[in-house]
Scaffold this motif. Structure first.
Motif, PDB file in Angstrom:
ATOM      1  N   ASP A   1       0.831  -1.207   0.000  1.00  0.00           N
ATOM      2  CA  ASP A   1       0.000   0.000   0.000  1.00  0.00           C
ATOM      3  C   ASP A   1       0.862   1.251   0.000  1.00  0.00           C
ATOM      4  N   ALA A   2       1.928   1.219   0.788  1.00  0.00           N
ATOM      5  CA  ALA A   2       2.805   2.389   0.872  1.00  0.00           C
ATOM      6  C   ALA A   2       3.485   2.667  -0.464  1.00  0.00           C
ATOM      7  N   ILE A   3       3.962   1.609  -1.128  1.00  0.00           N
ATOM      8  CA  ILE A   3       4.601   1.781  -2.437  1.00  0.00           C
ATOM      9  C   ILE A   3       3.583   2.277  -3.456  1.00  0.00           C
TER      10      ILE A   3
ATOM     11  N   ILE B   1       1.093   6.486  -6.907  1.00  0.00           N
ATOM     12  CA  ILE B   1      -0.138   7.198  -7.269  1.00  0.00           C
ATOM     13  C   ILE B   1       0.028   8.701  -7.087  1.00  0.00           C
ATOM     14  N   GLU B   2       0.778   9.060  -6.039  1.00  0.00           N
ATOM     15  CA  GLU B   2       1.027  10.469  -5.755  1.00  0.00           C
ATOM     16  C   GLU B   2       1.658  11.170  -6.953  1.00  0.00           C
TER      17      GLU B   2
ATOM     18  N   ALA C   1      10.544   2.175  -6.825  1.00  0.00           N
ATOM     19  CA  ALA C   1       9.690   1.052  -6.435  1.00  0.00           C
ATOM     20  C   ALA C   1      10.324  -0.276  -6.830  1.00  0.00           C
ATOM     21  N   ARG C   2      10.905  -0.328  -8.029  1.00  0.00           N
ATOM     22  CA  ARG C   2      11.577  -1.566  -8.450  1.00  0.00           C
ATOM     23  C   ARG C   2      12.773  -1.859  -7.560  1.00  0.00           C
ATOM     24  N   PHE C   3      13.503  -0.815  -7.189  1.00  0.00           N
ATOM     25  CA  PHE C   3      14.642  -0.997  -6.281  1.00  0.00           C
ATOM     26  C   PHE C   3      14.175  -1.629  -4.972  1.00  0.00           C
ATOM     27  N   PHE C   4      13.028  -1.181  -4.479  1.00  0.00           N
ATOM     28  CA  PHE C   4      12.504  -1.737  -3.227  1.00  0.00           C
ATOM     29  C   PHE C   4      12.259  -3.234  -3.362  1.00  0.00           C
TER      30      PHE C   4
END
Length: 645
Positions: free
Chosen positions: A135-137, A142-143, A250-253
């Protein structure tokens, strides 16, 4: 060890029914490498940290199909064949080949450790739990998507999604140019999905990929794909470039920070765990963890993912009650995966990874002295002649061996091993538990010991007193230090140490005496002293160490303080090392605390004064040594975050 998966003997009644599959997931908590994790962490291009991992900062978008688990899908499989050749012509049925894909946007911005921590731990994760990480990612993405209604991008997916029975060689991905609606799809499970349509002109990295095939696959998925499979093309403006950077983060995460077991275990501070993984990533990047060790970590992570996928696939094949053989095999796979999971967790704990690759070692039991109390001299040579023993006393007990390993296996405390010229490999050097002396006969360059690449250690000593004399040690492939003094005292006399990994490591509470030796080629420091260790170095040459060109090179000799190690240096030549000749590694929080005190008293900070105080506090004796041509100077401080083991 914490459980990293639920009871492995679960069963799904119907994989083609989406509702029943969801219910089964809730009931049995399917491991994250099943469909949910495939959509979340493996649907985009996936990489695993390597000894020198190319981060997304420098533009790497490499994709390894071996890293992307292929799971049983809840819809008809989406794979298709490429168009077959027309039997009456050399041309395929569809002569309209796809255009070449345009260049995707690649950010050239690099991020420091502190910037990554601020981004992921403070801004994205914050107080979220592992269960809320998706959800956080998604909220983070989305932001940024709100700033753009649509964009053009390359949709990258695994070749198995579109192709079957095709010789694709090392094709990393199938890419298709698509138009993306930046409004997230509603009613879809995480991770975030967006609507796409095939863009004009039709473009792909496979020239004869039929457009109808792509349309068919997209139609089956309601023309929605995971947002992390989307790579915006360059030249579309600052807003799109910013979206592309957010997607890279996000991909790095998911590639480097997420672990399959995160949602299955309770963690009070998930952001703190992510910070440890960021530290691990940068320690691999900057060479703090030497290349061979980081390669071992990468392989362990690959093996874990493979085992987890293997377990998931095996579980899905079980229909009804598991047969006894199936149950045994299921538990076997589960425990194999659990052990690898535990090993990987060692790496994430700074206290536990302060030394070595953290594989459990099985040590030989200490034999002690023979019950008879007699001492034996072991001769290592293919053929023994009377000339070899002419200098031995008449009452010497002699035992001859063809190999060094055989001699070491026969040793008791007090024995001596005499090695005649030759080249030797000895696994037994990785665990010296009895007080013995190993010495070469003749010139030291003629008695050469080579490491065994299958072992973490080359020479590891934990006996009260071990002595190595007149030898040449050549390290090939082992991850740990060329010599590791784990406990007790080790003496190195007139030896040559040619390193490939780290140098000589003296652990907490252990002692080293080294004289007339030469150390070169270490990726880390030539000699590394852990807190509370003791070392006396006399008439040694330490040169060309810390040659991995890490950001914080540790130089010739590295001392970790708290509690302070004791070092006595006499008549040594320390030269041509990358870093300082002697580096004092101080925890950054201690240094900053000292700076604050000094600023309060004098209004400014003085690193020279702090170095002087550190030298006074250390039991450090430096006399008649020659330190020259070290890139940063003779003696210096290196402040860095680290935790005592």
């Amino acid at each position: 060890m914490a459980t990293c998966a639920p009871d492995p003997l679960f069963h799904l009644e119907d994989f083609h029914d989406e509702t029943s599959q969801k219910a089964s997931k809730e009931q049995f908590k399917i491991p994250a490498s099943s469909e949910m994790a495939h959509e979340k962490a493996q649907s985009h291009t996936s990489t695993i940290p390597k000894s020198e991992v190319p981060s997304y900062d420098d533009g790497s978008t490499s994709f390894s199909t071996a890293d992307a688990p292929q799971i049983v899908r809840n819809k008809v499989p989406m794979r298709r064949k490429l168009l077959a050749p027309n039997p009456d012509s050399e041309e395929p049925f569809d002569a309209n080949e796809a255009q070449v894909l345009p260049q995707i946007f690649i950010s050239n911005k690099t991020y420091t450790y502190d910037e990554r921590v601020a981004l992921f731990c403070d801004h994205i994760i914050g107080q979220c739990s592992a269960e809320d990480a998706d959800d956080a990612i998604s909220f983070y993405i989305i932001e940024k998507l709100a700033s753009k209604r649509s964009l053009t991008a390359v949709w990258k997916t695994s070749p198995e999604v579109l192709l079957v029975n095709c010789d694709i060689g090392d094709l990393p991905f199938v890419g298709v140019l698509v138009d993306v609606n930046c409004t997230p799809c509603e009613g879809k499970n995480l991770p975030l999905r967006v609507s796409v349509s095939v863009a004009e002109p039709y473009s792909s990295n496979i020239a004869n990929l039929p457009r109808e095939l792509v349309e068919d696959v997209l139609r089956e998925h309601d023309y929605s794909v995971p947002i992390l499979d989307v790579y915006p093309i360059q030249g579309m403006g600052a807003d799109v470039d910013n979206i592309a950077e957010y997607l890279e983060h996000a991909r790095f995460f998911y590639d480097f920070l997420w672990r399959d077991w995160d949602e299955e275990e309770e963690c009070d501070e998930y952001a703190g765990l992510i910070e440890k993984r960021i530290q691990l990533y940068y320690d691999i990047q900057d060479g703090t963890i030497p290349g061979p060790i980081s390669e071992r970590y990468r392989k362990t992570l690959e093996e874990y993912r493979s085992k987890r996928l293997d377990l998931t696939k095996f579980q899905t094949k079980i229909r009804g009650e598991a047969l006894p053989g199936e149950a045994v095999e299921c538990w076997k796979k589960y425990y194999e995966m659990s052990m690898l999971c535990g090993l990987l967790k060692f790496w994430e704990d700074l206290r536990l990874r302060s030394h070595g690759p953290f594989y459990p070692r099985i040590y030989k039991r200490r034999k002690g002295q023979r019950t008879s109390g007699r001492i034996v001299t072991h001769i290592v040579a293919q053929i023994m002649t009377t000339d070899m023993i002419k200098n031995f006393s008449a009452d010497t007990l002699i035992q001859q061996h063809d190999s060094l390993s055989a001699a070491l296996d026969s040793c008791f405390s007090g024995d001596t091993v005499v090695v005649f010229p030759g080249e030797y490999h000895a696994v037994a050097l990785a665990s010296l538990t009895d007080d013995i002396t190993i010495k070469g006969e003749g010139e030291k360059k003629e008695v050469v010991f080579y490491s065994d690449p299958s072992h973490d250690n080359f020479v590891a000593s934990k006996a009260s007193k071990v002595m190595l004399m007149n030898l040449t040690l050549v390290q090939h492939g082992t991850c740990d230090g060329i010599v590791v003094v784990e406990s007790g005292q080790l003496t190195l006399d007139n030896c040559v140490l040619k390193c490939q990994g780290t140098g000589v490591c003296v652990l907490t509470g252990a002692s080293l005496v080294m004289k007339n030796c030469e150390i070169s080629g270490a990726k880390g420091a030539g000699v590394e002293l852990y807190p509370g260790s003791v070392a006396e170095l006399h008439r040694n040459e330490i040169h060309h160490c810390s040659n991995q060109l890490a950001k914080d090179s540790q130089g010739g000799i590295n001392l970790k303080v708290l509690p302070q190690p004791q070092l006595k240096l006499t008549d040594n030549h320390i030269h041509d090392n990358h870093g300082y000749g002697v580096t004092i590694l101080v925890p950054d929080n201690l240094y900053k605390a000292s700076e604050d005190l000094e600023q309060t008293a004098s209004g400014d900070k003085n690193e020279t004064d702090y170095l002087s105080k550190a030298l006074q506090n250390l039991s450090l004796e430096i006399t008649t040594n020659k330190l020259e041509s070290n890139t940063k100077g003779d003696i210096g401080l290196l402040c860095k975050m680290w935790v005592n083991s």
